[in-house]
Scaffold this active site. Structure first.
Site, PDB file in Angstrom:
ATOM      1  N   CYS A  55       0.841  -1.198   0.000  1.00 25.64           N
ATOM      2  CA  CYS A  55       0.000   0.000   0.000  1.00 25.64           C
ATOM      3  C   CYS A  55       0.882   1.256   0.000  1.00 25.64           C
ATOM      4  O   CYS A  55       1.833   1.354   0.784  1.00 25.64           O
ATOM      5  CB  CYS A  55      -0.906   0.003   1.223  1.00 25.64           C
ATOM      6  SG  CYS A  55      -2.018   1.432   1.289  1.00 25.64           S
ATOM      7  N   CYS A  59       0.151   5.396   6.631  1.00 25.85           N
ATOM      8  CA  CYS A  59      -0.482   5.214   7.931  1.00 25.85           C
ATOM      9  C   CYS A  59       0.542   4.623   8.904  1.00 25.85           C
ATOM     10  O   CYS A  59       1.068   3.532   8.676  1.00 25.85           O
ATOM     11  CB  CYS A  59      -1.684   4.294   7.818  1.00 25.85           C
ATOM     12  SG  CYS A  59      -2.872   4.765   6.530  1.00 25.85           S
ATOM     13  N   CYS A  62       0.338   0.835  10.180  1.00 26.08           N
ATOM     14  CA  CYS A  62      -0.027  -0.255   9.278  1.00 26.08           C
ATOM     15  C   CYS A  62       1.163  -1.095   8.814  1.00 26.08           C
ATOM     16  O   CYS A  62       2.152  -0.568   8.292  1.00 26.08           O
ATOM     17  CB  CYS A  62      -0.764   0.308   8.067  1.00 26.08           C
ATOM     18  SG  CYS A  62      -1.415  -1.000   7.001  1.00 26.08           S
ATOM     19  N   CYS A  99     -16.074 -10.079   5.588  1.00 22.19           N
ATOM     20  CA  CYS A  99     -15.477  -8.799   5.217  1.00 22.19           C
ATOM     21  C   CYS A  99     -14.183  -9.043   4.452  1.00 22.19           C
ATOM     22  O   CYS A  99     -13.349  -9.861   4.864  1.00 22.19           O
ATOM     23  CB  CYS A  99     -15.180  -7.978   6.465  1.00 22.19           C
ATOM     24  SG  CYS A  99     -16.619  -7.763   7.544  1.00 22.19           S
ATOM     25  N   CYS A 130     -19.041  -7.351   3.230  1.00 22.43           N
ATOM     26  CA  CYS A 130     -18.456  -6.053   3.534  1.00 22.43           C
ATOM     27  C   CYS A 130     -17.124  -5.957   2.810  1.00 22.43           C
ATOM     28  O   CYS A 130     -16.410  -6.958   2.677  1.00 22.43           O
ATOM     29  CB  CYS A 130     -18.251  -5.903   5.047  1.00 22.43           C
ATOM     30  SG  CYS A 130     -17.512  -4.318   5.551  1.00 22.43           S
ATOM     31  N   CYS A 190     -19.742   1.068   7.630  1.00 24.99           N
ATOM     32  CA  CYS A 190     -18.955   0.542   8.741  1.00 24.99           C
ATOM     33  C   CYS A 190     -17.781   1.489   8.916  1.00 24.99           C
ATOM     34  O   CYS A 190     -16.937   1.617   8.033  1.00 24.99           O
ATOM     35  CB  CYS A 190     -18.476  -0.870   8.416  1.00 24.99           C
ATOM     36  SG  CYS A 190     -17.366  -1.584   9.650  1.00 24.99           S
ATOM     37  N   ARG A 262     -18.348  -2.822  17.470  1.00 24.25           N
ATOM     38  CA  ARG A 262     -17.547  -4.039  17.319  1.00 24.25           C
ATOM     39  C   ARG A 262     -16.194  -3.939  18.009  1.00 24.25           C
ATOM     40  O   ARG A 262     -15.437  -2.996  17.773  1.00 24.25           O
ATOM     41  CB  ARG A 262     -17.328  -4.356  15.838  1.00 24.25           C
ATOM     42  CG  ARG A 262     -16.501  -5.645  15.627  1.00 24.25           C
ATOM     43  CD  ARG A 262     -16.281  -5.961  14.151  1.00 24.25           C
ATOM     44  NE  ARG A 262     -17.554  -6.152  13.501  1.00 24.25           N
ATOM     45  CZ  ARG A 262     -17.929  -5.497  12.390  1.00 24.25           C
ATOM     46  NH1 ARG A 262     -17.118  -4.621  11.827  1.00 24.25           N
ATOM     47  NH2 ARG A 262     -19.097  -5.725  11.862  1.00 24.25           N
TER      48      ARG A 262
END
Length: 315
Positions: A55, A59, A62, A99, A130, A190, A262
């Site tokens: 990616c 972030c 991550c 998901c 999802c 979500c 969650r």
């Protein structure tokens, strides 16, 4: 207590709620929880990575960012048959929602065709679907909706004020725009955040305020405790106090009474008592599975034993 859904919470108001005595806060959130949900039922989702690593985002938490040396290998998008296989296994283990996450900054049209096929095949298993694929245009969101997608995940991560300390490759407004695009086409939202990024208590309260202030509150709100990954800038960050974590769960329930709250990443480091208090405070959804994308999760057999002890059933 006013049980109506409200989207105009004030920061001072939320601080007062958060800072009241612990027992009063938890009782308030639990009482409200019972008004909208069965307190002895938990919704279970399973999260798998359909495209791992590489990616371009920065972030700081991550493991999949190409900017950090975390040992995560870059992999191609999984073939359709592997996705269907894992979805079937998730269903057999009790998950009602499957998901799928990809380490992309944003969805391109080439990958859109692949994920549409995944959605269609997973839906055939009678599972909710999802996706979390990065930023979306409204047209892309509409195509996912037409394919049968139920939810789209796009977390805000933290407060608007603290966000630039964690991510610089996309803005908070970019994230809000994706949520707007998703909502505009009729997909369920979500969206949640991560605790333990070095943020203040006030930043955490502001995150909840941001989510609760959306015109339509998210149907699903994942609250993550940072899983520290060696090689990322946030490795060796201060650990979140478990009582502070429970209080944020309670605040999320009070401000978003209809949403599913969650317990997400970080559950493998929580003891049973912390999780039980989170359920009492209003959490009513968990992720099942040995991994959440690339990070450890609580073992399924342990989750089953805990829920059995608490006499909590799966929805």
């Amino acid at each position: 207590m006013n049980n109506d859904i409200k989207n105009n919470w004030q920061l001072d108001e939320l601080k007062r709620i958060y800072n009241q005595p612990f027992n009063d806060l938890i009782w308030q959130s639990h009482t409200l929880h019972r008004n909208y949900h069965d307190p002895n039922k938990i919704q279970v989702s399973t999260l798998m990575s359909i495209k791992t690593g590489g990616c371009p985002e920065d972030c700081k938490y991550c493991s999949q960012s190409i900017r950090y040396k975390t040992g995560v290998e870059i992999e191609k998008t999984l073939p359709l048959n592997e996705v269907v296989k894992q979805a079937n296994e998730a269903k057999n283990q009790g998950a009602s929602r499957f998901c799928m996450g990809a380490a992309w900054r944003n969805l391109n049209d080439s990958n859109l065709k692949k994920v549409i096929e995944m959605i269609k095949e997973v839906k055939k298993l009678k599972l909710e679907t999802c996706m979390t694929l990065g930023m979306l245009t409204k047209i892309q969101a509409e195509k996912l909706k037409n394919a049968g997608l139920d939810y789209y995940n796009h977390n805000l991560d933290t407060s608007k004020e603290y966000y630039s300390q964690i991510i610089t490759t996309r803005t908070y407004e970019d994230r809000l725009k994706t949520l707007e695009n998703v909502r505009d086409v009729g997909l369920k939202v979500c969206s949640g955040g991560i605790l333990g990024l070095g943020e203040s208590i006030e930043d955490r309260i502001k995150l909840i305020k941001e989510l609760a202030s959306l015109e339509v509150q998210p149907e699903s709100v994942p609250i993550n405790m940072l899983v520290q990954i060696k090689g990322t800038p946030l490795f060796d960050s201060d650990v979140v106090d478990e009582f502070d974590f429970i209080k944020i769960i309670a605040l999320a329930r009070i401000t978003m009474p209809k949403s599913y709250i969650r317990l997400s990443a970080g559950r493998d480091t929580m003891n049973d008592q912390t999780q039980a208090l989170c359920f009492f405070a209003g959490a009513n959804s968990i992720f099942y599975g040995e991994e959440l994308l690339t990070t450890k999760n609580s073992p399924i057999n342990h989750d089953q034993d805990l829920l059995k002890k608490l006499k909590i059933d799966l929805t």
